[in-house]
Write a protein that holds these residues in place. Structure first.
Motif, PDB file in Angstrom:
ATOM      1  N   ALA A 123       7.945   7.771  -7.022  1.00  0.00           N
ATOM      2  CA  ALA A 123       8.285   8.493  -5.792  1.00  0.00           C
ATOM      3  C   ALA A 123       7.566   9.837  -5.729  1.00  0.00           C
ATOM      4  CB  ALA A 123       9.801   8.696  -5.716  1.00  0.00           C
ATOM      5  N   ALA A 124       7.501  10.546  -6.873  1.00  0.00           N
ATOM      6  CA  ALA A 124       6.811  11.842  -6.892  1.00  0.00           C
ATOM      7  C   ALA A 124       5.328  11.665  -6.604  1.00  0.00           C
ATOM      8  CB  ALA A 124       7.014  12.518  -8.247  1.00  0.00           C
ATOM      9  N   GLY A 125       4.707  10.644  -7.221  1.00  0.00           N
ATOM     10  CA  GLY A 125       3.287  10.378  -6.979  1.00  0.00           C
ATOM     11  C   GLY A 125       3.025  10.019  -5.539  1.00  0.00           C
ATOM     12  N   TRP A 126       3.910   9.180  -4.949  1.00  0.00           N
ATOM     13  CA  TRP A 126       3.743   8.801  -3.551  1.00  0.00           C
ATOM     14  C   TRP A 126       3.912  10.020  -2.660  1.00  0.00           C
ATOM     15  CZ3 TRP A 126       6.658   9.020   0.888  1.00  0.00           C
ATOM     16  CH2 TRP A 126       6.155   8.295   1.973  1.00  0.00           C
ATOM     17  N   GLY A 127       4.863  10.914  -3.027  1.00  0.00           N
ATOM     18  CA  GLY A 127       5.088  12.125  -2.238  1.00  0.00           C
ATOM     19  C   GLY A 127       3.854  13.014  -2.208  1.00  0.00           C
ATOM     20  N   ARG A 128       3.189  13.189  -3.386  1.00  0.00           N
ATOM     21  CA  ARG A 128       1.971  14.008  -3.435  1.00  0.00           C
ATOM     22  C   ARG A 128       0.865  13.367  -2.617  1.00  0.00           C
ATOM     23  NH1 ARG A 128       3.611  14.693  -8.801  1.00  0.00           N
ATOM     24  NH2 ARG A 128       2.291  12.985  -9.465  1.00  0.00           N
ATOM     25  N   HIS A 129       0.736  12.030  -2.718  1.00  0.00           N
ATOM     26  CA  HIS A 129      -0.290  11.309  -1.956  1.00  0.00           C
ATOM     27  C   HIS A 129      -0.039  11.478  -0.464  1.00  0.00           C
ATOM     28  CE1 HIS A 129      -3.015   8.156  -0.673  1.00  0.00           C
ATOM     29  NE2 HIS A 129      -2.015   7.591  -0.023  1.00  0.00           N
ATOM     30  N   ARG A 130       1.233  11.327  -0.054  1.00  0.00           N
ATOM     31  CA  ARG A 130       1.587  11.440   1.358  1.00  0.00           C
ATOM     32  C   ARG A 130       1.336  12.860   1.872  1.00  0.00           C
ATOM     33  NH1 ARG A 130       1.312   9.709   6.066  1.00  0.00           N
ATOM     34  NH2 ARG A 130       3.010  10.215   7.454  1.00  0.00           N
ATOM     35  N   LEU A 131       1.662  13.885   1.031  1.00  0.00           N
ATOM     36  CA  LEU A 131       1.432  15.277   1.426  1.00  0.00           C
ATOM     37  C   LEU A 131      -0.054  15.520   1.668  1.00  0.00           C
ATOM     38  CD1 LEU A 131       2.600  18.078   1.902  1.00  0.00           C
ATOM     39  CD2 LEU A 131       2.326  18.535  -0.524  1.00  0.00           C
ATOM     40  N   GLY A 132      -0.911  14.994   0.767  1.00  0.00           N
ATOM     41  CA  GLY A 132      -2.351  15.134   0.953  1.00  0.00           C
ATOM     42  C   GLY A 132      -2.815  14.467   2.235  1.00  0.00           C
ATOM     43  N   ARG A 133      -2.262  13.284   2.539  1.00  0.00           N
ATOM     44  CA  ARG A 133      -2.625  12.584   3.776  1.00  0.00           C
ATOM     45  C   ARG A 133      -2.156  13.354   4.999  1.00  0.00           C
ATOM     46  NH1 ARG A 133      -0.958   6.647   4.352  1.00  0.00           N
ATOM     47  NH2 ARG A 133      -2.018   7.033   6.296  1.00  0.00           N
ATOM     48  N   LEU A 134      -0.960  13.954   4.906  1.00  0.00           N
ATOM     49  CA  LEU A 134      -0.446  14.715   6.041  1.00  0.00           C
ATOM     50  C   LEU A 134      -1.349  15.891   6.380  1.00  0.00           C
ATOM     51  CD1 LEU A 134       3.413  14.754   5.438  1.00  0.00           C
ATOM     52  CD2 LEU A 134       2.188  13.652   7.319  1.00  0.00           C
ATOM     53  N   VAL A 135      -1.843  16.596   5.339  1.00  0.00           N
ATOM     54  CA  VAL A 135      -2.751  17.717   5.585  1.00  0.00           C
ATOM     55  C   VAL A 135      -3.995  17.219   6.308  1.00  0.00           C
ATOM     56  CG1 VAL A 135      -4.234  19.438   4.508  1.00  0.00           C
ATOM     57  CG2 VAL A 135      -1.906  19.112   3.682  1.00  0.00           C
ATOM     58  N   ALA A 136      -4.549  16.085   5.822  1.00  0.00           N
ATOM     59  CA  ALA A 136      -5.751  15.536   6.440  1.00  0.00           C
ATOM     60  C   ALA A 136      -5.474  15.094   7.877  1.00  0.00           C
ATOM     61  CB  ALA A 136      -6.272  14.361   5.612  1.00  0.00           C
ATOM     62  N   GLU A 137      -4.297  14.492   8.122  1.00  0.00           N
ATOM     63  CA  GLU A 137      -3.978  14.008   9.457  1.00  0.00           C
ATOM     64  C   GLU A 137      -3.722  15.157  10.432  1.00  0.00           C
ATOM     65  OE1 GLU A 137      -0.666  11.509   8.730  1.00  0.00           O
ATOM     66  OE2 GLU A 137      -1.858   9.940   7.780  1.00  0.00           O
ATOM     67  N   GLN A 138      -3.159  16.250   9.926  1.00  0.00           N
ATOM     68  CA  GLN A 138      -2.850  17.375  10.796  1.00  0.00           C
ATOM     69  C   GLN A 138      -4.077  18.234  11.083  1.00  0.00           C
ATOM     70  OE1 GLN A 138       0.250  19.411   8.717  1.00  0.00           O
ATOM     71  NE2 GLN A 138       1.787  17.849   9.115  1.00  0.00           N
ATOM     72  N   PRO A 184     -10.558  17.830  -0.590  1.00  0.00           N
ATOM     73  CA  PRO A 184     -10.293  17.163  -1.866  1.00  0.00           C
ATOM     74  C   PRO A 184      -8.916  16.509  -1.896  1.00  0.00           C
ATOM     75  CG  PRO A 184     -11.041  19.423  -2.204  1.00  0.00           C
ATOM     76  CD  PRO A 184     -10.731  19.271  -0.755  1.00  0.00           C
ATOM     77  N   THR A 185      -8.776  15.492  -2.728  1.00  0.00           N
ATOM     78  CA  THR A 185      -7.495  14.829  -2.901  1.00  0.00           C
ATOM     79  C   THR A 185      -6.477  15.823  -3.452  1.00  0.00           C
ATOM     80  OG1 THR A 185      -8.651  12.772  -3.390  1.00  0.00           O
ATOM     81  CG2 THR A 185      -6.333  12.887  -4.027  1.00  0.00           C
ATOM     82  N   GLY A 186      -5.271  15.785  -2.917  1.00  0.00           N
ATOM     83  CA  GLY A 186      -4.209  16.660  -3.394  1.00  0.00           C
ATOM     84  C   GLY A 186      -4.213  18.044  -2.791  1.00  0.00           C
ATOM     85  N   ALA A 187      -5.098  18.311  -1.835  1.00  0.00           N
ATOM     86  CA  ALA A 187      -5.137  19.632  -1.196  1.00  0.00           C
ATOM     87  C   ALA A 187      -3.851  19.860  -0.409  1.00  0.00           C
ATOM     88  CB  ALA A 187      -6.344  19.729  -0.276  1.00  0.00           C
ATOM     89  N   ARG A 188      -3.377  21.118  -0.406  1.00  0.00           N
ATOM     90  CA  ARG A 188      -2.136  21.461   0.287  1.00  0.00           C
ATOM     91  C   ARG A 188      -2.388  22.639   1.219  1.00  0.00           C
ATOM     92  NH1 ARG A 188      -0.002  22.577  -5.128  1.00  0.00           N
ATOM     93  NH2 ARG A 188      -0.028  24.625  -4.206  1.00  0.00           N
TER      94      ARG A 188
END
Length: 200
Positions: A13-28, A131-135
């Motif tokens: 769940a933590a790994g998926w959360g970090r992946h999703r957060l990175g995708r959200l930044v890219a999508e926004q 980059p992957t994992g950017a916040r």
């Protein structure tokens, strides 16, 4: 068994959360040109203090850009690739920044980024993408200079580093030159004379 499943589930769940957060930044932040920004070193032997990126600095940056405020993102330092880079990264761990600050602007404004950054006392270098994992970050954040290049140790065993001022050129000679040059990527610099880029 239940505890093991719970631990695995939490890790997933933590790994998926970090992946999703990175995708959200890219999508926004669609259709952005990304730049790594950092303060320049002033001299070879003195490390540069971080610059605080706050609302005032971002307003100055936007004014120089003649556009809206950029998106500010925090990303991990470049990853070592191979044993030589890993050795360098381990030795230089005390002087390596904990992360990089990237700014995202509309592609139409990308040509003005170096000038807007210079007006804020920063250097900028285009990066190929987010980059992957950017916040995305809000509020004050420290923008750190590129790490110094280790050249050895002093009499007391402390690392000696060269902090390259803008435009500095380093000529690496000798039998081990190729291995030394392979550590450049870990510092965040580039090899060769590229217009508008830090040269190492």
């Amino acid at each position: 068994m239940t505890a093991a499943v719970a631990v695995i589930g939490t890790g997933t769940a933590a790994g998926w959360g970090r992946h999703r957060l990175g995708r959200l930044v890219a999508e926004q932040t669609p259709e952005r040109a990304w730049f790594h920004v950092h303060p320049p070193h002033h001299d070879l032997w003195g490390a540069r203090e971080p610059v605080v990126c706050d609302a005032q600095l971002l307003d100055c940056f936007a004014a120089g850009l003649r556009a809206e405020l950029p998106v500010v993102v925090s990303a991990a330092p470049p990853k070592p690739d191979g044993p030589t880079q890993r050795s360098y990264a381990g030795l230089a761990a005390l002087s390596r920044p904990s992360g990089r600050i990237l700014v995202g602007v509309h592609p139409a404004d990308a040509a003005r980024v170096p000038f807007a950054a210079a007006g804020c006392g920063l250097l900028s270098r285009a990066v190929p993408g987010l980059p992957t994992g950017a916040r995305e970050v809000h509020g004050e954040v420290a923008v750190e200079a590129l790490p110094g290049w280790m050249v050895g140790t002093d009499a007391s065993g402390e690392p000696v580093t060269v902090n390259l001022p803008p435009g500095a050129t380093v000529l690496v000679c000798g039998a081990g030159a190729a291995e030394v040059v392979s550590t450049v990527a870990v510092t965040g610099r580039t090899v060769g004379s590229v217009a508008g880029a830090d040269v190492a």
